[in-house]
Design a protein around this motif. Structure first.
Motif, PDB file in Angstrom:
ATOM      1  N   GLY A 184     -71.794  41.810  51.039  1.00 15.05           N
ATOM      2  CA  GLY A 184     -70.381  41.843  51.393  1.00 15.05           C
ATOM      3  C   GLY A 184     -70.108  42.290  52.811  1.00 15.05           C
ATOM      4  N   HIS A 185     -71.136  42.314  53.652  1.00 17.51           N
ATOM      5  CA  HIS A 185     -70.982  42.603  55.066  1.00 17.51           C
ATOM      6  C   HIS A 185     -70.851  41.302  55.849  1.00 17.51           C
ATOM      7  CE1 HIS A 185     -72.324  46.401  53.528  1.00 17.51           C
ATOM      8  NE2 HIS A 185     -72.490  46.973  54.705  1.00 17.51           N
ATOM      9  N   VAL A 186     -70.456  41.417  57.096  1.00 15.31           N
ATOM     10  CA  VAL A 186     -70.296  40.250  57.962  1.00 15.31           C
ATOM     11  C   VAL A 186     -71.062  40.486  59.253  1.00 15.31           C
ATOM     12  CG1 VAL A 186     -68.654  38.833  59.266  1.00 15.31           C
ATOM     13  CG2 VAL A 186     -68.043  39.642  56.988  1.00 15.31           C
ATOM     14  N   TRP A 187     -71.929  39.527  59.598  1.00 11.01           N
ATOM     15  CA  TRP A 187     -72.524  39.517  60.930  1.00 11.01           C
ATOM     16  C   TRP A 187     -71.532  38.855  61.878  1.00 11.01           C
ATOM     17  CZ3 TRP A 187     -76.584  41.877  63.055  1.00 11.01           C
ATOM     18  CH2 TRP A 187     -77.595  42.369  62.225  1.00 11.01           C
ATOM     19  N   VAL A 188     -71.227  39.550  62.975  1.00 15.07           N
ATOM     20  CA  VAL A 188     -70.170  39.149  63.893  1.00 15.07           C
ATOM     21  C   VAL A 188     -70.737  38.982  65.298  1.00 15.07           C
ATOM     22  CG1 VAL A 188     -67.925  39.773  64.855  1.00 15.07           C
ATOM     23  CG2 VAL A 188     -68.548  40.541  62.554  1.00 15.07           C
ATOM     24  N   ALA A 189     -70.463  37.862  65.932  1.00 18.36           N
ATOM     25  CA  ALA A 189     -70.741  37.731  67.355  1.00 18.36           C
ATOM     26  C   ALA A 189     -69.648  38.475  68.113  1.00 18.36           C
ATOM     27  CB  ALA A 189     -70.762  36.267  67.764  1.00 18.36           C
ATOM     28  N   ASP A 190     -70.040  39.481  68.872  1.00 18.95           N
ATOM     29  CA  ASP A 190     -69.101  40.271  69.678  1.00 18.95           C
ATOM     30  C   ASP A 190     -69.011  39.620  71.054  1.00 18.95           C
ATOM     31  OD1 ASP A 190     -67.671  42.123  71.119  1.00 18.95           O
ATOM     32  OD2 ASP A 190     -69.114  43.759  70.882  1.00 18.95           O
ATOM     33  N   ALA A 191     -67.913  38.923  71.286  1.00 19.75           N
ATOM     34  CA  ALA A 191     -67.795  38.084  72.483  1.00 19.75           C
ATOM     35  C   ALA A 191     -67.728  38.872  73.785  1.00 19.75           C
ATOM     36  CB  ALA A 191     -66.562  37.181  72.367  1.00 19.75           C
ATOM     37  N   VAL A 192     -67.510  40.182  73.716  1.00 19.47           N
ATOM     38  CA  VAL A 192     -67.485  40.983  74.944  1.00 19.47           C
ATOM     39  C   VAL A 192     -68.646  41.970  75.029  1.00 19.47           C
ATOM     40  CG1 VAL A 192     -64.976  40.803  75.169  1.00 19.47           C
ATOM     41  CG2 VAL A 192     -65.971  42.774  73.969  1.00 19.47           C
ATOM     42  N   GLY A 193     -69.461  42.031  73.974  1.00 17.89           N
ATOM     43  CA  GLY A 193     -70.481  43.070  73.924  1.00 17.89           C
ATOM     44  C   GLY A 193     -71.906  42.611  74.111  1.00 17.89           C
ATOM     45  N   GLY A 194     -72.130  41.303  74.268  1.00 19.37           N
ATOM     46  CA  GLY A 194     -73.489  40.815  74.425  1.00 19.37           C
ATOM     47  C   GLY A 194     -74.359  41.088  73.220  1.00 19.37           C
ATOM     48  N   ARG A 195     -73.794  40.973  72.022  1.00 18.56           N
ATOM     49  CA  ARG A 195     -74.515  41.375  70.824  1.00 18.56           C
ATOM     50  C   ARG A 195     -73.924  40.708  69.587  1.00 18.56           C
ATOM     51  NH1 ARG A 195     -71.931  47.363  69.406  1.00 18.56           N
ATOM     52  NH2 ARG A 195     -69.752  46.700  69.581  1.00 18.56           N
ATOM     53  N   ALA A 196     -74.681  40.755  68.511  1.00 17.31           N
ATOM     54  CA  ALA A 196     -74.155  40.493  67.176  1.00 17.31           C
ATOM     55  C   ALA A 196     -74.243  41.789  66.399  1.00 17.31           C
ATOM     56  CB  ALA A 196     -74.947  39.403  66.476  1.00 17.31           C
ATOM     57  N   VAL A 197     -73.217  42.087  65.622  1.00 15.71           N
ATOM     58  CA  VAL A 197     -73.188  43.331  64.852  1.00 15.71           C
ATOM     59  C   VAL A 197     -72.938  43.015  63.386  1.00 15.71           C
ATOM     60  CG1 VAL A 197     -72.465  44.797  66.771  1.00 15.71           C
ATOM     61  CG2 VAL A 197     -70.724  43.667  65.400  1.00 15.71           C
ATOM     62  N   ARG A 198     -73.555  43.825  62.541  1.00 17.93           N
ATOM     63  CA  ARG A 198     -73.330  43.714  61.091  1.00 17.93           C
ATOM     64  C   ARG A 198     -72.269  44.748  60.720  1.00 17.93           C
ATOM     65  NH1 ARG A 198     -76.433  45.714  56.172  1.00 17.93           N
ATOM     66  NH2 ARG A 198     -75.826  44.273  54.505  1.00 17.93           N
ATOM     67  N   VAL A 199     -71.173  44.255  60.163  1.00 14.13           N
ATOM     68  CA  VAL A 199     -69.984  45.073  59.940  1.00 14.13           C
ATOM     69  C   VAL A 199     -69.761  45.270  58.450  1.00 14.13           C
ATOM     70  CG1 VAL A 199     -67.485  45.178  60.256  1.00 14.13           C
ATOM     71  CG2 VAL A 199     -68.947  44.307  62.092  1.00 14.13           C
ATOM     72  N   ALA A 200     -69.516  46.516  58.068  1.00 11.05           N
ATOM     73  CA  ALA A 200     -69.170  46.850  56.694  1.00 11.05           C
ATOM     74  C   ALA A 200     -67.659  46.782  56.516  1.00 11.05           C
ATOM     75  CB  ALA A 200     -69.671  48.258  56.365  1.00 11.05           C
ATOM     76  N   PRO A 201     -67.189  46.612  55.291  1.00 10.47           N
ATOM     77  CA  PRO A 201     -65.747  46.689  55.061  1.00 10.47           C
ATOM     78  C   PRO A 201     -65.184  47.985  55.641  1.00 10.47           C
ATOM     79  CG  PRO A 201     -66.862  45.922  53.088  1.00 10.47           C
ATOM     80  CD  PRO A 201     -67.939  46.332  54.042  1.00 10.47           C
ATOM     81  N   GLY A 202     -64.117  47.878  56.379  1.00  5.70           N
ATOM     82  CA  GLY A 202     -63.527  49.014  57.074  1.00  5.70           C
ATOM     83  C   GLY A 202     -63.787  48.977  58.562  1.00  5.70           C
ATOM     84  N   GLY A 203     -64.937  48.394  58.968  1.00  6.75           N
ATOM     85  CA  GLY A 203     -65.201  48.226  60.393  1.00  6.75           C
ATOM     86  C   GLY A 203     -66.399  48.974  60.935  1.00  6.75           C
ATOM     87  N   ALA A 204     -67.133  49.709  60.091  1.00  7.78           N
ATOM     88  CA  ALA A 204     -68.318  50.408  60.587  1.00  7.78           C
ATOM     89  C   ALA A 204     -69.394  49.396  60.982  1.00  7.78           C
ATOM     90  CB  ALA A 204     -68.858  51.353  59.524  1.00  7.78           C
ATOM     91  N   VAL A 205     -69.974  49.602  62.150  1.00  5.57           N
ATOM     92  CA  VAL A 205     -71.086  48.773  62.613  1.00  5.57           C
ATOM     93  C   VAL A 205     -72.374  49.412  62.106  1.00  5.57           C
ATOM     94  CG1 VAL A 205     -72.361  47.966  64.629  1.00  5.57           C
ATOM     95  CG2 VAL A 205     -69.852  47.908  64.628  1.00  5.57           C
ATOM     96  N   VAL A 206     -73.103  48.702  61.231  1.00  2.00           N
ATOM     97  CA  VAL A 206     -74.278  49.288  60.592  1.00  2.00           C
ATOM     98  C   VAL A 206     -75.589  48.738  61.145  1.00  2.00           C
ATOM     99  CG1 VAL A 206     -73.031  49.858  58.489  1.00  2.00           C
ATOM    100  CG2 VAL A 206     -74.147  47.629  58.673  1.00  2.00           C
ATOM    101  N   GLU A 207     -75.559  47.602  61.840  1.00  2.00           N
ATOM    102  CA  GLU A 207     -76.732  47.060  62.525  1.00  2.00           C
ATOM    103  C   GLU A 207     -76.257  46.327  63.773  1.00  2.00           C
ATOM    104  OE1 GLU A 207     -80.087  45.199  60.241  1.00  2.00           O
ATOM    105  OE2 GLU A 207     -78.658  45.350  58.574  1.00  2.00           O
ATOM    106  N   GLU A 208     -77.193  46.149  64.697  1.00  2.00           N
ATOM    107  CA  GLU A 208     -76.849  45.493  65.957  1.00  2.00           C
ATOM    108  C   GLU A 208     -78.061  44.720  66.467  1.00  2.00           C
ATOM    109  OE1 GLU A 208     -74.714  47.549  69.437  1.00  2.00           O
ATOM    110  OE2 GLU A 208     -76.813  47.556  70.091  1.00  2.00           O
ATOM    111  N   VAL A 209     -77.798  43.527  66.980  1.00  2.00           N
ATOM    112  CA  VAL A 209     -78.825  42.748  67.671  1.00  2.00           C
ATOM    113  C   VAL A 209     -78.276  42.424  69.059  1.00  2.00           C
ATOM    114  CG1 VAL A 209     -80.228  40.658  67.700  1.00  2.00           C
ATOM    115  CG2 VAL A 209     -79.593  41.700  65.517  1.00  2.00           C
ATOM    116  N   ARG A 210     -78.950  42.893  70.079  1.00  2.00           N
ATOM    117  CA  ARG A 210     -78.495  42.664  71.448  1.00  2.00           C
ATOM    118  C   ARG A 210     -79.173  41.434  72.031  1.00  2.00           C
ATOM    119  NH1 ARG A 210     -74.984  45.183  74.062  1.00  2.00           N
ATOM    120  NH2 ARG A 210     -74.125  47.113  73.211  1.00  2.00           N
ATOM    121  N   ALA A 211     -78.380  40.643  72.755  1.00  2.00           N
ATOM    122  CA  ALA A 211     -78.934  39.498  73.458  1.00  2.00           C
ATOM    123  C   ALA A 211     -79.733  39.972  74.660  1.00  2.00           C
ATOM    124  CB  ALA A 211     -77.799  38.579  73.918  1.00  2.00           C
TER     125      ALA A 211
END
Length: 296
Positions: free
Chosen positions: A216-243
């Motif tokens: 039930g999490h969402v992997w999100v491309a962060d268009a200003v952060g140079g990364r993709a983040v895995r987001v939990a309900p509520g908005g906590a970033v629980v994982e990150e992959v940096r380009a």
């Protein structure tokens, strides 16, 4: 996480999807929709000179793809490409990303203003195109609606608002109607200001293309952060992959035979005048623990 290069030579990759053993991806300024093998072999399937973006599959298996600059949805049945819906009267900017539910309702957003031409930022609407071709505006006052996810049980539509620092959720009924609008993930205050630069400076996470997983999490491309983040309900970033240095991440998708390959669409920036004349966009992959779930 270790990143591997799958494909180079793009102008600006967007709308990645996994379908029947291959990646599918749009390239804005080459005007192509391509199938890409897991070994990185690209086959151009469609040419869409009016700038392709998000895509999805209708219940009969046909492909529906955004044509951005003329604000149409196109349908490809494997042999013929035709207009599926003309959405210009409902748009304040370029047509953008889409998601298709199990019943064939297509949800699609637009920019809301002239992003590349320096227009004043403004809200946009979410449109639903039904199987009978009818078009309904189902939500308004969205701040650059972008990538979307339908949860695995089909009951919730999540809409990333790039200039809203948030995901907005809606209850999704079998008939395609939406209800119970609410904030699903909040990354920071809603930005204020009348220029693009002012808004960009206030974004904590700028949701672009995205993909859901089985927890039930969402992997999100962060268009200003140079990364993709895995987001939990509520908005906590629980994982990150940096380009890699010098690249931004503008879309992502989970796929592969086990659903655990995360594909990233990367480029140095998102500005048309920079991207159109060069071929610096790349597709990168990495492996994650939790597999894909939901739509797209």
């Amino acid at each position: 996480m270790t990143l591997a290069t799958l494909l180079t030579g793009g102008s600006f990759f967007e709308g990645p999807r996994w379908h029947q053993g291959h990646w599918w991806v749009s390239d804005f300024y080459r005007g192509t929709v391509s199938q890409v093998s897991t070994s990185g072999e690209e086959t151009v399937v469609l040419e869409v000179p009016t700038q392709p973006s998000g895509s999805g599959r209708l219940p009969d298996g046909s492909l529906v793809v955004v044509s951005m600059t003329d604000q149409r949805l196109l349908r490809w049945d494997g042999s013929e490409l035709a207009t599926y819906a003309a959405l210009a009267p409902y748009c304040g900017g370029l047509l953008n990303d889409l998601v298709v539910d199990a019943a064939g309702h297509v949800f699609v957003g637009d920019f809301g203003f002239d992003l590349m031409g320096g227009g004043t930022p403004g809200p946009a609407s979410l449109k639903r195109v039904d199987p009978d071709g009818s078009i309904t505006v189902v939500a308004e006052d969205l701040l650059f609606p972008n990538g979307m996810v339908i949860t695995d049980d089909g009951s919730t539509l999540l809409v990333g608002e790039t200039f809203g620092n948030r995901y907005t959720a809606f209850g999704l009924a079998v008939d395609g109607s939406l209800s119970n609008r609410r904030v699903w993930a909040e990354f920071g205050p809603v930005p204020t200001g009348g220029t693009l630069d002012e808004l960009l400076g206030q974004l904590v996470v700028a949701p672009d293309g995205c993909t859901g997983d089985a927890e039930g999490h969402v992997w999100v491309a962060d268009a200003v952060g140079g990364r993709a983040v895995r987001v939990a309900p509520g908005g906590a970033v629980v994982e990150e992959v940096r380009a890699p240095d010098g690249l931004g991440v503008y879309a992502c998708a989970l796929g592969g035979d086990d659903g655990r390959t995360l594909l990233l669409c990367c480029a140095p920036d998102f500005l048309e005048h920079n991207r159109r004349p060069v071929r610096e966009a790349v597709l990168l992959t990495t492996e994650v623990t939790v597999p894909h779930a939901g739509r797209p």
